[in-house]
Scaffold this motif. Structure first.
Motif, mmCIF file in Angstrom:
data_model
loop_
_atom_site.group_PDB
_atom_site.id
_atom_site.type_symbol
_atom_site.label_atom_id
_atom_site.label_comp_id
_atom_site.label_asym_id
_atom_site.label_seq_id
_atom_site.Cartn_x
_atom_site.Cartn_y
_atom_site.Cartn_z
ATOM 1 N N GLU A 117 65.060 -31.365 66.394
ATOM 2 C CA GLU A 117 64.455 -32.210 65.378
ATOM 3 C C GLU A 117 64.617 -31.617 63.983
ATOM 4 O OE1 GLU A 117 62.505 -35.337 65.648
ATOM 5 O OE2 GLU A 117 63.932 -35.231 67.313
ATOM 6 N N ASN A 118 65.449 -30.572 63.881
ATOM 7 C CA ASN A 118 65.706 -29.902 62.600
ATOM 8 C C ASN A 118 64.455 -29.278 61.997
ATOM 9 O OD1 ASN A 118 68.544 -30.435 62.368
ATOM 10 N ND2 ASN A 118 68.009 -32.588 61.942
ATOM 11 N N TYR A 119 63.640 -28.689 62.856
ATOM 12 C CA TYR A 119 62.511 -27.892 62.404
ATOM 13 C C TYR A 119 62.894 -26.421 62.504
ATOM 14 C CZ TYR A 119 59.011 -31.609 62.098
ATOM 15 O OH TYR A 119 58.275 -32.714 61.726
ATOM 16 N N ALA A 178 60.033 -28.937 58.466
ATOM 17 C CA ALA A 178 61.156 -29.862 58.656
ATOM 18 C C ALA A 178 62.222 -29.608 57.590
ATOM 19 C CB ALA A 178 60.673 -31.306 58.586
ATOM 20 N N ASP A 232 64.151 -34.526 55.477
ATOM 21 C CA ASP A 232 63.028 -35.385 55.085
ATOM 22 C C ASP A 232 63.320 -36.812 55.522
ATOM 23 O OD1 ASP A 232 60.747 -36.368 54.030
ATOM 24 O OD2 ASP A 232 61.326 -36.169 51.928
ATOM 25 N N SER A 276 56.339 -36.560 58.665
ATOM 26 C CA SER A 276 56.028 -35.195 59.068
ATOM 27 C C SER A 276 56.851 -34.194 58.267
ATOM 28 C CB SER A 276 56.312 -35.017 60.558
ATOM 29 O OG SER A 276 56.096 -33.680 60.935
ATOM 30 N N LYS A 277 56.155 -33.218 57.687
ATOM 31 C CA LYS A 277 56.819 -32.172 56.932
ATOM 32 C C LYS A 277 56.637 -30.805 57.599
ATOM 33 C CE LYS A 277 58.933 -30.275 53.413
ATOM 34 N NZ LYS A 277 60.388 -30.426 53.233
ATOM 35 N N TYR A 278 55.444 -30.596 58.179
ATOM 36 C CA TYR A 278 55.148 -29.323 58.821
ATOM 37 C C TYR A 278 54.691 -29.582 60.258
ATOM 38 C CZ TYR A 278 54.979 -27.873 53.935
ATOM 39 O OH TYR A 278 55.286 -27.668 52.614
ATOM 40 N N HIS A 285 51.761 -32.529 64.076
ATOM 41 C CA HIS A 285 52.508 -32.689 62.835
ATOM 42 C C HIS A 285 51.566 -32.895 61.647
ATOM 43 C CE1 HIS A 285 55.390 -33.861 66.004
ATOM 44 N NE2 HIS A 285 56.290 -33.287 65.221
#
Length: 564
Positions: free
Chosen positions: A429-431, A452, A455, A459-461, A488
């Motif tokens: 998920e590119n985290y 993340a 964008d 969800s960012k964190y 998230h």
């Protein structure tokens, strides 16, 4: 010495007895014939061990006054056991026999007894007198005067004076005198006119084996607050001797049906309206507020606030607030707040905490904390568990601490010989994430946080927690299985409703002893993004999630793992 008297006669007698009394019973073991070889050089402990094997006796003594490794050179001997012990240890030691126990006491001092017997009523006898040091003629205060058959006891005052009130006159009164560091003295008084010699049942007695050790009850908070100085003195004077009684009833420790000798009585049934302090229980004890036992408790004990036992417990203890045992507890302890014991075998259940020095083979359940300074069995706590070596498993709401624990379950686990590592990874998920693993040699917990890199949603964190198991650990290869759940957050750290769960199989190649590289497949379930409109049911995908639906999908992670 036997005294005969009528109601009108007063007798004043001075006794100087240089041998110890045997609680009015014949000496069996001490009178046995022994034949011992000569030793050019040996220890007290080796001689005691040989006597134990040959004569079937157990020796009890205070290690501060008689060292087992003391060197002696006894000559060959044939005679009775008392004379042999007297010969190898010297005249400053005396010996008492209780069952199989030979109690060795350091008694360099001798006492004299000067007393008067009065019979003011038909069924009443008052014995008064003075106890003095035979060498100095000084009065001896706080000496114990008692008749074990009638369960009567008192202490001498600062002038060595005592009064022993025998309310019901029996055919025989044994006036026994005991004082720490003094050789015991005994006088037998018989009433010939009203004597009923035959058919009287002897009172059962016992001996507490752990008495010679440091008796922590009297030094504890409970002992200082609830036990009188006179009780402590009585205990020191009489040593580990106690008597049995069918029952006792007390309002407080000072108001008991057994009077002053209550602290040396073991009862089959004990009822303490407010609280009571006895030698022990071999049956059932009920306390409105508290129960205090100087020695052991066997059976069932219930208190509204607390139970305190100076010796060992075998059975069930229930307390509204706490149970405190200074010895070994075998059975079940249940307390509203705290169970505290030296060694426990069985089950401890507490609303707040269980604590023990040794808890191997024990299940501890606590609302907040379980603590064992040595080994432990199973520990389950709402907040924390602590032990040295755990032979079962630990389950804690926050943290487990141990030198060795293969199966700890908690947010954090600080196990000395267990798992501790950091991982830097990226997932499907590119985290970009950082994970901390802590636990035992088998099970461990996972805490992680991620950000993340793309964008493409709210969800960012993310932060996650989970549980893992080390399935295989070789010099160059390790295999792990992990289950995690992820939450998230937005860029403003607002918690989103969608969650993600993952099952991962992680093969890792060890580049060095501390650094490993891994690429791991995962099977995941993710809920749809919070701001999307559902367009269908749950979806299954081979790779990657669907942000508009709840999705079962395949994924993966890759990264580096550093052993701490």
């Amino acid at each position: 010495m036997i005294l005969f008297f009528s109601n009108r006669i007063r007798l004043y007698i001075l006794f100087t007895l240089l041998c110890s009394f045997q609680w009015g019973l014949a000496q069996h073991k001490l009178a046995d014939e022994v034949q011992m070889p000569a030793f050019s050089k040996t220890t007290v402990g080796e001689v005691f061990q040989l006597l134990k094997e040959r004569q079937d006796v157990l020796f009890s003594f205070n290690g501060n006054i008689l060292q087992m490794d003391s060197i002696i050179s006894p000559k060959a001997f044939k005679g009775n056991l008392y004379d042999y012990l007297d010969g190898i240890l010297g005249k400053e030691y005396s010996f008492k026999e209780l069952g199989k126990h030979i109690i060795v006491q350091y008694t360099p001092q001798r006492m004299s007894v000067d007393f008067e017997v009065q019979t003011p009523g038909k069924n009443k006898v008052v014995i008064t007198g003075y106890i003095k040091n035979i060498r100095t003629n000084n009065p001896i205060s706080n000496a114990s005067i008692f008749d074990r058959s009638a369960l009567l006891s008192t202490l001498t005052d600062k002038n060595g004076y005592f009064e022993l009130d025998v309310k019901k006159k029996n055919s025989l009164i044994a006036v026994n005198v005991s004082k720490e560091m003094f050789r015991d003295t005994s006088v037998m008084v018989i009433f010939p006119i009203e004597a009923q010699v035959g058919g009287k049942k002897k009172r059962e007695y016992g001996y507490f084996e752990g008495y010679e050790e440091d008796h922590g009850l009297y030094k504890s908070f409970f002992g200082r607050v609830f036990l009188s100085p006179a009780q402590r003195i009585q205990s020191m004077n009489l040593g580990g001797m106690f008597l049995y009684s069918p029952y006792q009833i007390s309002m407080t420790p000072g108001l008991s049906s057994h009077g002053f000798i209550r602290s040396q009585i073991v009862n089959k049934f004990s009822l303490n309206i407010i609280g009571g302090a006895t030698a022990g229980v071999k049956g059932v004890e009920l306390g409105g507020v508290f129960n205090i036992n100087q020695y052991n408790m066997q059976g069932f004990q219930v208190a509204g606030v607390f139970n305190t036992v100076g010796g060992n417990v075998s059975g069930v203890q229930l307390a509204g607030v706490g149970n405190r045992v200074f010895g070994i507890s075998k059975g079940v302890q249940i307390a509203g707040v705290l169970n505290k014991v030296d060694t426990v075998r069985g089950v401890q259940i507490a609303g707040i905490a269980n604590t023990a020095r040794q808890a191997a083979g024990t299940t501890q359940l606590a609302g907040v904390l379980n603590n064992s300074s040595d080994d432990a069995g199973i520990q389950i706590a709402g907040i924390a568990n602590r032990a040295k070596k755990v032979k079962g498993f630990q389950l804690a709401g926050i943290v487990n601490i141990a030198d060795s624990s293969d199966y700890p379950v908690g947010l954090l686990n600080f196990i000395k010989n267990g798992e501790k590592n950091l991982s830097l990874l990226i997932d499907d998920e590119n985290y970009l994430g950082l994970q901390f693993r802590s636990g035992g040699r088998v099970l461990y917990s996972i805490l992680g946080a991620g950000v993340a890199l793309v964008d493409d949603g709210p969800s960012k964190y993310a932060f996650e927690a989970g549980l893992g198991a080390l399935l295989l650990n070789r010099s160059k290869f390790a295999l792990r299985a992990e289950i995690t759940t992820r939450n998230h957050l937005t860029d403003k750290f607002k918690l989103l409703d969608n969650h993600q769960s993952s099952l991962r199989i992680i093969p890792a190649y060890k580049l060095t002893d501390a650094l490993s590289i891994f690429v791991a497949p995962s099977f995941n379930y993710a809920e749809r993004d919070e701001n999307t409109v559902p367009i269908g049911g749950t979806r299954w995908k081979a790779w990657g999630r669907d942000h508009t639906r709840n999705t079962f999908y395949g994924g993966g992670i890759a990264g580096l793992m550093l052993k701490l």
